[in-house]
Design a protein around this motif. Sequence first.
Motif, mmCIF file in Angstrom:
data_model
loop_
_atom_site.group_PDB
_atom_site.id
_atom_site.type_symbol
_atom_site.label_atom_id
_atom_site.label_comp_id
_atom_site.label_asym_id
_atom_site.label_seq_id
_atom_site.Cartn_x
_atom_site.Cartn_y
_atom_site.Cartn_z
ATOM 1 N N GLY A 143 0.792 -1.225 0.000
ATOM 2 C CA GLY A 143 0.000 0.000 0.000
ATOM 3 C C GLY A 143 0.820 1.269 0.000
ATOM 4 N N VAL A 144 0.296 2.292 0.656
ATOM 5 C CA VAL A 144 0.838 3.653 0.571
ATOM 6 C C VAL A 144 2.299 3.728 1.017
ATOM 7 N N GLY A 145 2.587 3.119 2.142
ATOM 8 C CA GLY A 145 3.964 3.200 2.670
ATOM 9 C C GLY A 145 4.791 1.992 2.321
ATOM 10 N N GLY A 146 4.488 1.322 1.212
ATOM 11 C CA GLY A 146 5.114 0.024 0.910
ATOM 12 C C GLY A 146 6.570 0.079 0.489
ATOM 13 N N ALA A 147 7.051 1.251 0.067
ATOM 14 C CA ALA A 147 8.420 1.301 -0.472
ATOM 15 C C ALA A 147 9.451 1.031 0.617
ATOM 16 N N PRO A 148 10.426 0.168 0.323
ATOM 17 C CA PRO A 148 11.461 -0.127 1.326
ATOM 18 C C PRO A 148 12.536 0.960 1.364
ATOM 19 N N THR A 149 13.274 0.989 2.447
ATOM 20 C CA THR A 149 14.491 1.819 2.487
ATOM 21 C C THR A 149 15.668 0.896 2.797
ATOM 22 N N PRO A 150 16.806 1.174 2.157
ATOM 23 C CA PRO A 150 17.955 0.268 2.319
ATOM 24 C C PRO A 150 18.594 0.379 3.692
ATOM 25 N N SER A 151 19.297 -0.664 4.065
ATOM 26 C CA SER A 151 20.128 -0.609 5.280
ATOM 27 C C SER A 151 21.508 -0.083 4.895
ATOM 28 N N MET A 152 22.246 0.393 5.881
ATOM 29 C CA MET A 152 23.587 0.938 5.634
ATOM 30 C C MET A 152 24.624 -0.165 5.838
ATOM 31 N N VAL A 153 25.498 -0.325 4.867
ATOM 32 C CA VAL A 153 26.534 -1.358 5.014
ATOM 33 C C VAL A 153 27.567 -0.906 6.052
ATOM 34 N N ASN A 154 28.186 -1.892 6.688
ATOM 35 C CA ASN A 154 29.253 -1.582 7.643
ATOM 36 C C ASN A 154 30.560 -1.326 6.916
ATOM 37 N N LYS A 155 31.397 -0.489 7.520
ATOM 38 C CA LYS A 155 32.703 -0.199 6.922
ATOM 39 C C LYS A 155 33.640 -1.392 7.120
ATOM 40 N N LEU A 156 34.600 -1.505 6.213
ATOM 41 C CA LEU A 156 35.515 -2.654 6.228
ATOM 42 C C LEU A 156 36.178 -2.893 7.589
#
Lengths: 147, 529
Positions: free
Chosen positions: B238-251
Amino acid sequence: MRRGAFLLVAVGMLALAGVAGRAQDVSGGGSAATPAATEGRQVYEEICQACHMADAKGGGGAGAQIPALAGNAKLKDKDYIVTLLLKGRGGMPWFTEMLSPAQMAAVSTYVRGHFNAYPEPVTEADVKRVAATLDAPSKPDCMTCGN
Amino acid sequence: MEMTGQTRRDLLTMIGKAGGALAMYQAMTALGHAAETQFTGPPKLSGAKKGASVLVLGSGLAGMVAAYELIKAGYKVQVLEFQDRPGGRNYSVRGGDKIVEVGGATQTVGFAPGNYLNPGPWRIPHHHRTLLHYCKSLGVELEPFIQMNHNAFVHRSDAFGGKPQRYKELAVDFKGHVSELLAKSLNAGALDTAVSGEDKAKLLEGLREWGVLDKNMAYSSSLSVSGQRGYDKAPGGGVGGAPTPSMVNKLPDVLSSHVWTQMGFYHSYVMQTTMFQPKGGMDMIGKGFFKNLPAGTVRLNTKVTKIAQGDTGVTASWTDTKTGATGEAKADYCVCTIPATILAQMDIQISDTKKAALKALPYSNSVKIGLEMKSRFWEENYSIYGGHSFTDQGIALLSYPNYNFFKDGPSVLLGAFAGGAKGYAMAGMTPEQRVETALTQGAVFHPAEYRREFMNGSSVAWSRMPWILGCCATWTEQTREQHYQNLVAADGRIFLAGEHASYYGCWMEGALLSSIDAITRLHQKAMAA
């Protein structure tokens, strides 16, 4: 294995064998195998008392015994306990992969002095001297260890 | 060539008879199975001489399979067992059970009905075909053991400020960063002498896909990467269905987690999925054998004190640990599965070389702790269903139960599986201290719930189990060379068997393979006599 190279090899094995060297089904936690303890009493509590018990009296039934370290006349010869730590005996493994020469010296001094009346300290030099006369145990084989 | 199982087995049997085990093994490999086990089917023993008898010492899996197969072959078999239960290290503890240690510490297990801890073996690889064969033929029901869980945690005290991370995040990040670095190296021409131009193009394509690299061949936060490591906001409707990505960890953070240890662990031959466990506890296997032996075959509470042999047979002297009664058991032959820690201390009439072999086998050590919790909060609050969370603390791991998913009511976690130095430290504690340590350390994964939901805990420290004084035999290249053949060789009428007499140490599969080999040789000897 050439004699004299023993302690050097033993230290190398720490990194190689780790916890997985002995237990053939392993946790997979993969963390360091050495206790940080430097005092003899601490090493005793973290390693030895698992079998020899807190009072160093060992235990078990007839025919299935863990030897007592307390009041044990064999410990009068300080090379005896050092040799046990370096070579193992019967069901007891060697501890070259787990304890440094300094830790072996400290715990030997503690066991001989605290649970027996042999106050003369065991030194790191003693451990190295005895080690130089022994063939090092080879690394536990581990075809099915899960590491 | 298409073959049915039966005709293939017949062919293998024929090859085995003609060329021995090695020829059969090579033929099996050529036919497209084996390589994974030395199991060639249950032993085909038959036609035991009338009245021929075998005494089996120990009712662990090695002793049980010996009794089971020798009885089928026509032998009269008596099994003597020290403990008050059959199974040996094939062992589960349940509510009401007593765990008595060397030194006298006694625990009464407080688990609710149906819950259990497997203190010894707990997971069965799919290639342990001997064990799987007997589970099937004994009617022991198996269920999946959840070995791999991407959603469980990895914790190291010096990584991520001591906060546990999900395995999938660390493993995906490690793979991504390594891919990016290798791609950089390739593109800088640093590997041109090692990789041909054609392979370089393929490898770059592989790294881009496998590492989920962006158009600049960099590992960066994106919805594509989140498709592996998870999202900050998962896809919805529905309306708020779009995902947001997670942040990758630094090496550097990823490296501090040492996640390669777990990644490598899951690649181990004996740790690969699919894995199994018996429904209701690992000891269902020992009990399965027990039920399938004629009543009275196994004498429990019977401590063997001496083993003698002569030209006509073997005699074991025993004491009943409940009544104090003593007696002798006699048979033509003996299969002795008593662990080396105990057998090395016994008055036994065997050669000096075999005695030396027994004395050259140190035993490993391990501690397991079961913690019963009021609810399955790891499922409800963390979406963790089975599998393991790893830590560099003394407990080494938490392992989540693989049965009764989604159920209400108490459930038992494996709260510690400590080996090596950590196992010794844990074994040296009192049972109360062990549970307290497990609670303190395990709470790092589930801080809000761990102590709140805790009900009771029990531990098994193998070095203090009076009937074995350790976990498993340890061999080295040196001791294999000096002692292994001496240990497994027939000694007059006595054959040793058990995991210690195998190259598959510490696994039930090794105990069974060792025993099958021993009874096959015993039968040949008996038939030739």
